[in-house]
Design an enzyme around this catalytic site. Structure first.
Site, short mmCIF file in Angstrom:
data_model
loop_
_atom_site.label_atom_id
_atom_site.label_comp_id
_atom_site.label_asym_id
_atom_site.label_seq_id
_atom_site.Cartn_x
_atom_site.Cartn_y
_atom_site.Cartn_z
N ASN A 147 0.94 -1.10 -0.07
CA ASN A 147 0.02 0.08 0.01
C ASN A 147 0.82 1.12 -0.03
O ASN A 147 1.97 1.18 -0.02
CB ASN A 147 -0.93 -0.11 1.40
CG ASN A 147 -0.13 -0.25 2.49
OD1 ASN A 147 0.48 0.79 2.76
ND2 ASN A 147 -0.44 -1.26 3.17
N ASP B 190 -4.60 -6.06 5.02
CA ASP B 190 -5.93 -7.13 5.45
C ASP B 190 -5.90 -8.31 4.81
O ASP B 190 -6.48 -9.18 5.27
CB ASP B 190 -7.34 -6.31 5.01
CG ASP B 190 -7.30 -4.92 6.10
OD1 ASP B 190 -6.74 -4.98 7.30
OD2 ASP B 190 -8.03 -3.89 5.56
N LYS C 274 9.77 -16.94 -9.53
CA LYS C 274 9.45 -15.74 -10.03
C LYS C 274 8.27 -16.07 -10.99
O LYS C 274 8.39 -16.87 -11.96
CB LYS C 274 10.29 -14.72 -10.91
CG LYS C 274 9.88 -13.55 -11.21
CD LYS C 274 11.08 -12.78 -12.12
CE LYS C 274 10.37 -11.73 -12.77
NZ LYS C 274 10.94 -11.25 -14.07
N PHE D 223 -5.08 4.09 14.15
CA PHE D 223 -5.36 5.24 13.11
C PHE D 223 -6.73 4.66 12.24
O PHE D 223 -6.66 3.37 12.15
CB PHE D 223 -4.26 5.53 12.25
CG PHE D 223 -3.32 6.45 12.77
CD1 PHE D 223 -2.64 6.25 13.89
CD2 PHE D 223 -3.04 7.65 12.10
CE1 PHE D 223 -1.78 7.08 14.37
CE2 PHE D 223 -2.33 8.56 12.87
CZ PHE D 223 -1.54 8.45 13.72
N LYS E 78 -14.40 1.51 14.48
CA LYS E 78 -12.85 0.82 14.75
C LYS E 78 -12.63 1.01 16.21
O LYS E 78 -11.97 0.36 16.78
CB LYS E 78 -11.99 1.33 13.77
CG LYS E 78 -12.05 0.88 12.15
CD LYS E 78 -11.12 1.23 11.33
CE LYS E 78 -11.37 1.13 9.88
NZ LYS E 78 -10.81 1.73 8.90
N LYS F 260 -11.91 -2.56 18.19
CA LYS F 260 -10.65 -2.72 18.34
C LYS F 260 -10.21 -2.33 19.94
O LYS F 260 -9.07 -2.40 20.21
CB LYS F 260 -9.78 -2.05 17.47
CG LYS F 260 -9.76 -2.66 15.98
CD LYS F 260 -8.83 -2.04 15.00
CE LYS F 260 -9.17 -2.22 13.58
NZ LYS F 260 -8.30 -3.16 12.88
N1 CTP Z 1 -4.71 -2.69 11.88
C1 CTP Z 1 -4.26 -3.67 12.76
N2 CTP Z 1 -4.13 -4.96 11.82
C2 CTP Z 1 -4.54 -5.07 10.78
C3 CTP Z 1 -5.07 -4.14 10.03
C4 CTP Z 1 -4.98 -2.77 10.60
O1 CTP Z 1 -3.76 -3.54 13.60
N3 CTP Z 1 -4.32 -6.23 10.04
C5 CTP Z 1 -4.76 -1.41 12.65
C6 CTP Z 1 -4.17 -0.28 11.90
O2 CTP Z 1 -2.83 -0.15 12.14
C7 CTP Z 1 -4.86 0.89 12.29
C8 CTP Z 1 -6.41 0.29 12.51
O3 CTP Z 1 -5.99 -1.10 12.98
O4 CTP Z 1 -4.33 1.37 13.61
C9 CTP Z 1 -7.24 0.73 11.61
O5 CTP Z 1 -6.71 0.32 10.39
P1 CTP Z 1 -7.49 0.60 9.03
O6 CTP Z 1 -6.37 0.00 7.73
O7 CTP Z 1 -7.95 1.87 8.78
O8 CTP Z 1 -8.69 -0.29 9.17
P2 CTP Z 1 -8.92 -1.99 9.15
O9 CTP Z 1 -9.26 -2.50 10.39
O10 CTP Z 1 -8.00 -2.46 8.26
O11 CTP Z 1 -10.39 -1.67 8.36
P3 CTP Z 1 -10.69 -1.65 6.85
O12 CTP Z 1 -9.41 -1.92 5.96
O13 CTP Z 1 -11.87 -2.55 6.37
O14 CTP Z 1 -10.96 -0.02 6.82
#
Ligand code: CTP
Length: 393
Positions: free
Chosen positions: A209, A277, A287, A318, A332, A336
């Site tokens: 990303n 995710d 490769k 975040f 979230k 969380k």
């Molecule tokens: N985070 C985490 N572990 C993951 C994904 C995200 O601990 N596998 C944490 C990120 O570091 C951030 C928070 O969860 O502090 C929210 O991350 P974000 O990418 O905004 O949300 P997601 O939980 O991944 O949900 P979505 O992608 O569906 O918005």
């Protein structure tokens, strides 16, 4: 911001010298007494008269300027300074400071001062990236000098690259952080994550990303400067990681293991990293070759680090969103089990991945919210740490 502070502003011979006039003016407006020192080459780019008009003081342009004054100029300025700010700083000035030379009024003042020195370089990108310049910067950093990294973009010489003087807001925020340094996280142990994870597809490719890691690094550096002991779990390297305990990882699974280990005994976890995710379900041993008319990727979920890592510490997350910022961030925050979530609309101008600035809303567990204006990432970091310092006190 700088009331009753004396700032010695050193200006050196870069085309960006004209920007120092704006800095001088902003410093004066923020309450500082500004003493300007101009090198000989700086005076070829901007007239001392401009600085005199803006600061209401005569810039010092030579060691031997005022033989009638009964004070030795470089020592008196060195003593009077609450901080020395050199902006713009050329490769030549940085090299001379790294060598400890004292062959003009600016280098003598820097050598004689006990005040913090903040350096904002500006130069051609090849000069900036040259190993000699980088070694000089590293040497000065190890002696406690603060650097405000130049920006990337089109340079006056026509080249594209890193070397443009940082924005005035960023320079002033760095000066503020140094001058008004708090020590309110002394004795605290904080874990910060930074960057975007990379999930391998084959030995040469990954799913990733756009996260640059700048927000996480700003948090780690700010927490360190406020006295905390910081463990930084990061997917990217940054030039200034002195005083941080950095654990390099690549994937979400590695980050989970590193965080699990790092939070033992920690007071807070700040998850600024953009964690994937999903990851490829299988990683090809060799490769992947072209030739097929299409390629299907099968992905599987990664662990959610914030949900997996349990313990008695303050939890900050975040939320990077493109729609329904506050609604999604609130989900979230609760889901969380966070104490604070930093909601960040990544589609907003100047607030996206890789930017130097950010505009966020802080949403707290008790339901209250704080909208912050667009500000440098370091200033956002300080706001988050203000909350942590109170929470942990
Ligand atoms: N985070 C985490 N572990 C993951 C994904 C995200 O601990 N596998 C944490 C990120 O570091 C951030 C928070 O969860 O502090 C929210 O991350 P974000 O990418 O905004 O949300 P997601 O939980 O991944 O949900 P979505 O992608 O569906 O918005």
């Amino acid at each position: 911001m700088f009331k009753e502070k004396t700032i010695v502003l050193g200006i050196t011979g870069s085309v960006a010298a004209y920007k120092a006039a704006d800095l001088a003016s902003r410093l004066v407006q923020a309450g500082a007494a500004v003493e300007v020192i101009m090198t000989e080459s700086a005076q070829k780019f901007i007239a001392p008269l401009t600085l005199r008009a803006l600061t209401n003081r005569q810039p010092v342009t030579s060691m031997w300027q005022d033989a009638n004054k009964f004070s030795i100029e470089h020592v008196s300025l060195a003593d009077a300074a609450d901080a020395v700010l050199i902006a713009p700083a050329t490769a030549n000035t940085i090299a001379r400071l790294a060598c400890g030379l004292a062959d003009d009024i600016l280098s003598s003042t820097v050598l004689a001062t006990r005040a913090p020195v903040i350096i904002a370089p500006a130069m051609n990108c090849n000069m900036y990236e040259n190993a000699a310049t980088q070694a000089n910067i590293a040497a000065l950093k190890s002696r406690g000098f603060t650097f405000v990294e130049p920006e990337s973009g089109r340079l006056a010489c026509g080249a594209e690259g890193k070397g443009r003087l940082a924005a005035a807001e960023v320079i002033l925020a760095a000066l503020d952080a140094v001058l008004n340094r708090k020590n309110d996280l002394a004795g605290r142990s904080i874990v910060v994550t930074a960057g975007g994870t990379r999930e391998p597809l084959d030995p040469v490719r990954y799913v990733g990303n756009r996260s640059s890691g700048k927000m996480g690094y700003a948090l780690a550096a700010a927490a360190r400067d406020r006295g905390a002991s910081v463990r930084l779990v990061s997917t990217v390297d940054m030039p200034d990681s002195s005083g941080l305990s950095v654990i390099r990882v690549e994937t979400a699974a590695q980050m989970l293991e590193a965080v699990r280990d790092a939070v033992k005994g920690a007071d807070a976890l700040i998850m600024a990293a953009a964690v994937a995710d999903f990851r490829p379900s299988t990683v090809a041993g060799d490769k992947i070759k072209k030739g097929a008319t299409s390629l299907d990727l099968k992905l599987e979920p990664t662990p959610d680090i914030l949900s997996e890592v349990k313990g008695d510490f303050v939890r900050v997350g975040f939320a990077a969103e493109t729609v329904d910022l506050i609604g999604n961030a609130k989900k979230k925050l609760a889901g969380k089990n966070l104490d604070l979530i930093v909601a960040n609309d990544v589609t907003a101008p100047d607030s996206s991945f890789g930017a130097e600035t950010n505009m966020v809303t802080l949403l707290f567990k008790d339901g209250h919210a704080e909208d912050l204006p667009l500000m440098p990432k370091r200033a956002v970091a300080e706001k988050i740490l203000d909350y942590l310092a109170v929470r942990l006190s």
